[in-house]
Write a protein that holds these residues in place. Structure first.
Motif, PDB file in Angstrom:
ATOM      1  N   MET A   1       0.828  -1.205   0.000  1.00  0.00           N
ATOM      2  CA  MET A   1       0.000   0.000   0.000  1.00  0.00           C
ATOM      3  C   MET A   1       0.862   1.254   0.000  1.00  0.00           C
ATOM      4  SD  MET A   1      -2.970  -1.184   2.712  1.00  0.00           S
ATOM      5  CE  MET A   1      -1.858  -2.234   3.668  1.00  0.00           C
ATOM      6  N   GLU A   2       0.634   2.106  -0.968  1.00  0.00           N
ATOM      7  CA  GLU A   2       1.243   3.431  -1.040  1.00  0.00           C
ATOM      8  C   GLU A   2       0.113   4.428  -0.831  1.00  0.00           C
ATOM      9  OE1 GLU A   2       3.872   6.144  -4.197  1.00  0.00           O
ATOM     10  OE2 GLU A   2       3.482   4.012  -4.592  1.00  0.00           O
ATOM     11  N   TRP A   3       0.191   5.204   0.246  1.00  0.00           N
ATOM     12  CA  TRP A   3      -0.950   6.028   0.624  1.00  0.00           C
ATOM     13  C   TRP A   3      -0.646   7.517   0.643  1.00  0.00           C
ATOM     14  CZ3 TRP A   3      -0.065   8.958   4.963  1.00  0.00           C
ATOM     15  CH2 TRP A   3       0.902   8.510   5.860  1.00  0.00           C
ATOM     16  N   GLU A   4      -1.704   8.317   0.484  1.00  0.00           N
ATOM     17  CA  GLU A   4      -1.655   9.777   0.622  1.00  0.00           C
ATOM     18  C   GLU A   4      -2.841  10.200   1.472  1.00  0.00           C
ATOM     19  OE1 GLU A   4      -1.087  12.032  -3.025  1.00  0.00           O
ATOM     20  OE2 GLU A   4      -0.551  10.180  -4.071  1.00  0.00           O
ATOM     21  N   TYR A   5      -2.547  11.016   2.493  1.00  0.00           N
ATOM     22  CA  TYR A   5      -3.609  11.437   3.406  1.00  0.00           C
ATOM     23  C   TYR A   5      -3.220  12.752   4.065  1.00  0.00           C
ATOM     24  CZ  TYR A   5      -6.838  11.336   7.404  1.00  0.00           C
ATOM     25  OH  TYR A   5      -7.801  11.658   8.333  1.00  0.00           O
ATOM     26  N   GLU A   6      -4.078  13.747   3.896  1.00  0.00           N
ATOM     27  CA  GLU A   6      -3.900  15.067   4.515  1.00  0.00           C
ATOM     28  C   GLU A   6      -2.496  15.622   4.284  1.00  0.00           C
ATOM     29  OE1 GLU A   6      -5.120  14.684   8.612  1.00  0.00           O
ATOM     30  OE2 GLU A   6      -7.241  14.924   8.077  1.00  0.00           O
ATOM     31  N   GLY A   7      -2.042  15.542   3.052  1.00  0.00           N
ATOM     32  CA  GLY A   7      -0.748  16.106   2.684  1.00  0.00           C
ATOM     33  C   GLY A   7       0.451  15.240   3.007  1.00  0.00           C
ATOM     34  N   GLN A   8       0.225  14.092   3.590  1.00  0.00           N
ATOM     35  CA  GLN A   8       1.309  13.171   3.906  1.00  0.00           C
ATOM     36  C   GLN A   8       1.274  11.973   2.952  1.00  0.00           C
ATOM     37  OE1 GLN A   8       2.154  12.456   8.208  1.00  0.00           O
ATOM     38  NE2 GLN A   8       0.225  13.533   8.568  1.00  0.00           N
ATOM     39  N   LYS A   9       2.446  11.368   2.768  1.00  0.00           N
ATOM     40  CA  LYS A   9       2.557  10.184   1.924  1.00  0.00           C
ATOM     41  C   LYS A   9       3.369   9.126   2.661  1.00  0.00           C
ATOM     42  CE  LYS A   9       3.488  10.981  -2.467  1.00  0.00           C
ATOM     43  NZ  LYS A   9       4.182  11.503  -3.680  1.00  0.00           N
ATOM     44  N   GLY A  10       3.088   7.875   2.373  1.00  0.00           N
ATOM     45  CA  GLY A  10       3.841   6.823   3.031  1.00  0.00           C
ATOM     46  C   GLY A  10       3.578   5.467   2.410  1.00  0.00           C
ATOM     47  N   PHE A  11       4.299   4.483   2.905  1.00  0.00           N
ATOM     48  CA  PHE A  11       4.089   3.099   2.526  1.00  0.00           C
ATOM     49  C   PHE A  11       3.442   2.379   3.711  1.00  0.00           C
ATOM     50  CE2 PHE A  11       8.131   3.313  -0.311  1.00  0.00           C
ATOM     51  CZ  PHE A  11       7.414   3.977  -1.298  1.00  0.00           C
ATOM     52  N   ALA A  12       2.716   1.326   3.400  1.00  0.00           N
ATOM     53  CA  ALA A  12       2.085   0.535   4.457  1.00  0.00           C
ATOM     54  C   ALA A  12       2.069  -0.936   4.051  1.00  0.00           C
ATOM     55  CB  ALA A  12       0.660   1.021   4.722  1.00  0.00           C
ATOM     56  N   GLY A  13       1.834  -1.790   5.056  1.00  0.00           N
ATOM     57  CA  GLY A  13       1.761  -3.223   4.800  1.00  0.00           C
ATOM     58  C   GLY A  13       3.084  -3.800   4.344  1.00  0.00           C
ATOM     59  N   THR A  14       3.019  -4.720   3.403  1.00  0.00           N
ATOM     60  CA  THR A  14       4.237  -5.383   2.930  1.00  0.00           C
ATOM     61  C   THR A  14       5.150  -4.424   2.170  1.00  0.00           C
ATOM     62  OG1 THR A  14       2.886  -6.190   1.079  1.00  0.00           O
ATOM     63  CG2 THR A  14       3.324  -7.729   2.869  1.00  0.00           C
ATOM     64  N   LEU A  15       4.596  -3.365   1.591  1.00  0.00           N
ATOM     65  CA  LEU A  15       5.441  -2.385   0.899  1.00  0.00           C
ATOM     66  C   LEU A  15       6.326  -1.648   1.899  1.00  0.00           C
ATOM     67  CD1 LEU A  15       6.182  -1.122  -1.809  1.00  0.00           C
ATOM     68  CD2 LEU A  15       4.363   0.560  -1.451  1.00  0.00           C
ATOM     69  N   ALA A  16       5.789  -1.318   3.073  1.00  0.00           N
ATOM     70  CA  ALA A  16       6.603  -0.677   4.115  1.00  0.00           C
ATOM     71  C   ALA A  16       7.685  -1.625   4.606  1.00  0.00           C
ATOM     72  CB  ALA A  16       5.711  -0.239   5.280  1.00  0.00           C
ATOM     73  N   GLN A  17       7.365  -2.908   4.696  1.00  0.00           N
ATOM     74  CA  GLN A  17       8.363  -3.895   5.112  1.00  0.00           C
ATOM     75  C   GLN A  17       9.510  -3.992   4.114  1.00  0.00           C
ATOM     76  OE1 GLN A  17       5.970  -7.441   5.503  1.00  0.00           O
ATOM     77  NE2 GLN A  17       5.314  -6.960   7.593  1.00  0.00           N
ATOM     78  N   MET A  18       9.176  -3.880   2.846  1.00  0.00           N
ATOM     79  CA  MET A  18      10.169  -4.077   1.791  1.00  0.00           C
ATOM     80  C   MET A  18      10.959  -2.823   1.455  1.00  0.00           C
ATOM     81  SD  MET A  18      10.098  -7.266   0.721  1.00  0.00           S
ATOM     82  CE  MET A  18      10.807  -7.177  -0.923  1.00  0.00           C
ATOM     83  N   GLU A  19      10.297  -1.651   1.467  1.00  0.00           N
ATOM     84  CA  GLU A  19      10.907  -0.466   0.860  1.00  0.00           C
ATOM     85  C   GLU A  19      11.180   0.700   1.809  1.00  0.00           C
ATOM     86  OE1 GLU A  19      12.193  -0.397  -1.919  1.00  0.00           O
ATOM     87  OE2 GLU A  19      11.231  -1.859  -3.224  1.00  0.00           O
ATOM     88  N   SER A  20      10.631   0.698   3.002  1.00  0.00           N
ATOM     89  CA  SER A  20      10.864   1.810   3.928  1.00  0.00           C
ATOM     90  C   SER A  20      12.084   1.528   4.797  1.00  0.00           C
ATOM     91  CB  SER A  20       9.640   2.042   4.818  1.00  0.00           C
ATOM     92  OG  SER A  20       8.542   2.509   4.068  1.00  0.00           O
ATOM     93  N   GLU A  21      13.006   2.474   4.859  1.00  0.00           N
ATOM     94  CA  GLU A  21      14.177   2.333   5.725  1.00  0.00           C
ATOM     95  C   GLU A  21      13.779   2.416   7.193  1.00  0.00           C
ATOM     96  OE1 GLU A  21      17.235   1.665   4.983  1.00  0.00           O
ATOM     97  OE2 GLU A  21      17.281   1.889   2.808  1.00  0.00           O
ATOM     98  N   LEU A  22      12.760   3.208   7.485  1.00  0.00           N
ATOM     99  CA  LEU A  22      12.362   3.457   8.879  1.00  0.00           C
ATOM    100  C   LEU A  22      10.976   2.894   9.175  1.00  0.00           C
ATOM    101  CD1 LEU A  22      13.596   7.162   9.086  1.00  0.00           C
ATOM    102  CD2 LEU A  22      14.828   5.095   9.758  1.00  0.00           C
ATOM    103  N   GLY A  23      10.594   1.875   8.439  1.00  0.00           N
ATOM    104  CA  GLY A  23       9.272   1.288   8.629  1.00  0.00           C
ATOM    105  C   GLY A  23       9.188   0.398   9.857  1.00  0.00           C
ATOM    106  N   GLY A  24       7.971   0.068  10.213  1.00  0.00           N
ATOM    107  CA  GLY A  24       7.729  -0.809  11.350  1.00  0.00           C
ATOM    108  C   GLY A  24       6.318  -0.623  11.863  1.00  0.00           C
ATOM    109  N   ALA A  25       5.974  -1.336  12.904  1.00  0.00           N
ATOM    110  CA  ALA A  25       4.639  -1.272  13.490  1.00  0.00           C
ATOM    111  C   ALA A  25       4.757  -0.872  14.957  1.00  0.00           C
ATOM    112  CB  ALA A  25       3.925  -2.611  13.362  1.00  0.00           C
TER     113      ALA A  25
END
Length: 276
Positions: free
Chosen positions: A45-69
Motif C-alpha cells: 500500500m502506497e498512501w496519501e492522506y492530509e498532505g502526507q505520503k507513506g508506505f504501508a503493509g508489505t510495501l513498508a516492510q520491503m521499501e521503507s528504511e524506517l518502517g515498522g509497526a
C-alpha cells in the motif's frame, strides 16, 4: 456499514459480518521515490492522506528504511489511526450510489481502556476522510466510533453463562479479561506490557509461566474456563505450555476464522447491538 477493526501491532484484522473479513500487516513507513516499481501485491500500500505520503503493509516492510509497526498499551496515535483508515479503504466498495459511511467498533488494551484514551481514539477517527491508496481515491465518513476492551470484547463472539477468562496473547501486549455471566470483572483482569514481537525470548515455557504468575495474582484458578485468542493461540507449543497451568484452556476461533480475528468478531457483534 458496521465494521469491527482490531488495529493490532502485528496485523490489522477486520470483520464485517456477511461482507467478510480482511487482514494485513500493520507496518507503516516513509515514502520514497522508487526507480523500479513492481506491480503491487495484495498487501502493498502506497498512501496519501492530509498532505502526507507513506508506505504501508508489505510495501513498508520491503521499501521503507524506517518502517515498522508501533506496539504498546494504547492505540491513540497516528499509526493506530492510519491502520483503521487503511482497513476501511480496503473494505468499502468503490461504486457510485453506495453510501460510504461506517459505524465502527475498535479496541484498546485493558490497562489503557480509560475515558481519556477512548476519547482520543474517537476524536481522531470520527468524521470525513479522504484517502488515496495505490492511486485509488476513496472519500468516506466514520459516523460513529466505540472503543471496546481488547480480550473482553472477544467474549461477545460467543457469549456464555458463568465465569470465563479470555487470554489474548498478542504481538505487543497480553490481555487477560474476566467475565461472570458476561459482566466484566475489572479487578480480575489485566494487561501485561509485552507481546510475542517485543520479547527478547521465544521460550514458550517462560512466557506461559509469566502469564500464570500475573493471572493467579488476579485470582485466576487452575480449572477456570479460559479461551485463548490472538497470535499466541496459533503457536501449538505455547498453547500446550499454558495448558500445563490451566488445563481447561482452549483455543477460540470464532466464525471458523483464525483466533487472531476473535477481537474483530467481538467488536462487530458489539457494533450490531449498538448500531444494528
Amino acid at each position: 456499514m458496521i465494521l469491527g477493526i482490531d488495529a493490532g501491532g502485528e496485523m490489522v484484522k477486520v470483520f464485517g459480518g456477511a461482507m467478510g473479513h480482511d487482514s494485513f500487516p500493520s507496518d507503516l513507513g516513509e515514502w520514497r521515490d522508487r526507480r523500479l516499481v513492481n506491480t503491487p501485491g495484495q498487501d502493498d500500500m502506497e498512501w496519501e492522506y492530509e498532505g502526507q505520503k507513506g508506505f504501508a503493509g508489505t510495501l513498508a516492510q520491503m521499501e521503507s528504511e524506517l518502517g515498522g509497526a508501533m506496539k504498546g498499551e494504547t492505540k491513540a496515535h497516528f499509526d493506530g489511526k492510519m491502520r483503521v483508515l487503511l482497513a476501511i479503504h480496503r473494505f468499502i466498495p468503490n461504486a457510485r450510489g453506495v453510501d460510504p459511511s461506517v459505524q465502527l467498533v475498535t479496541g484498546q488494551p485493558i490497562s489503557h481502556h480509560t475515558e481519556e484514551e477512548k476519547s482520543k481514539i474517537i476524536d481522531m477517527l470520527t468524521g470525513k476522510h479522504d484517502l488515496i491508496v495505490n492511486g485509488q481515491r476513496k472519500i468516506f465518513r466514520i459516523k460513529q466510533v466505540k472503543v471496546a476492551a481488547e480480550g473482553a470484547a472477544a467474549s461477545m463472539a460467543q457469549p456464555v453463562e458463568g465465569l470465563i477468562r479470555i487470554l489474548d496473547i498478542g504481538s505487543g501486549t497480553v490481555n487477560g479479561a474476566s467475565l461472570l455471566n458476561m459482566r466484566y470483572i475489572d479487578r480480575e483482569s489485566f494487561t501485561e506490557p509485552f507481546g510475542l514481537a517485543t520479547l527478547g525470548t521465544s521460550d514458550e515455557s517462560a512466557i506461559a509461566r509469566r502469564v500464570n504468575t500475573i493471572a493467579t495474582s488476579k485470582k485466576w484458578k487452575r480449572n477456570d474456563l479460559i479461551r485463548l485468542i490472538g497470535g499466541g493461540a496459533e503457536i501449538a507449543e505455547l498453547v500446550n505450555k499454558v495448558k500445563e497451568f490451566f488445563p481447561n484452556a482452549e483455543v477460540f476461533a470464532p466464525k471458523r476464522l483464525s483466533p487472531k480475528f476473535s477481537n474483530a468478531v467481538g467488536f462487530y457483534e458489539i457494533g450490531l447491538m449498538l448500531y444494528g
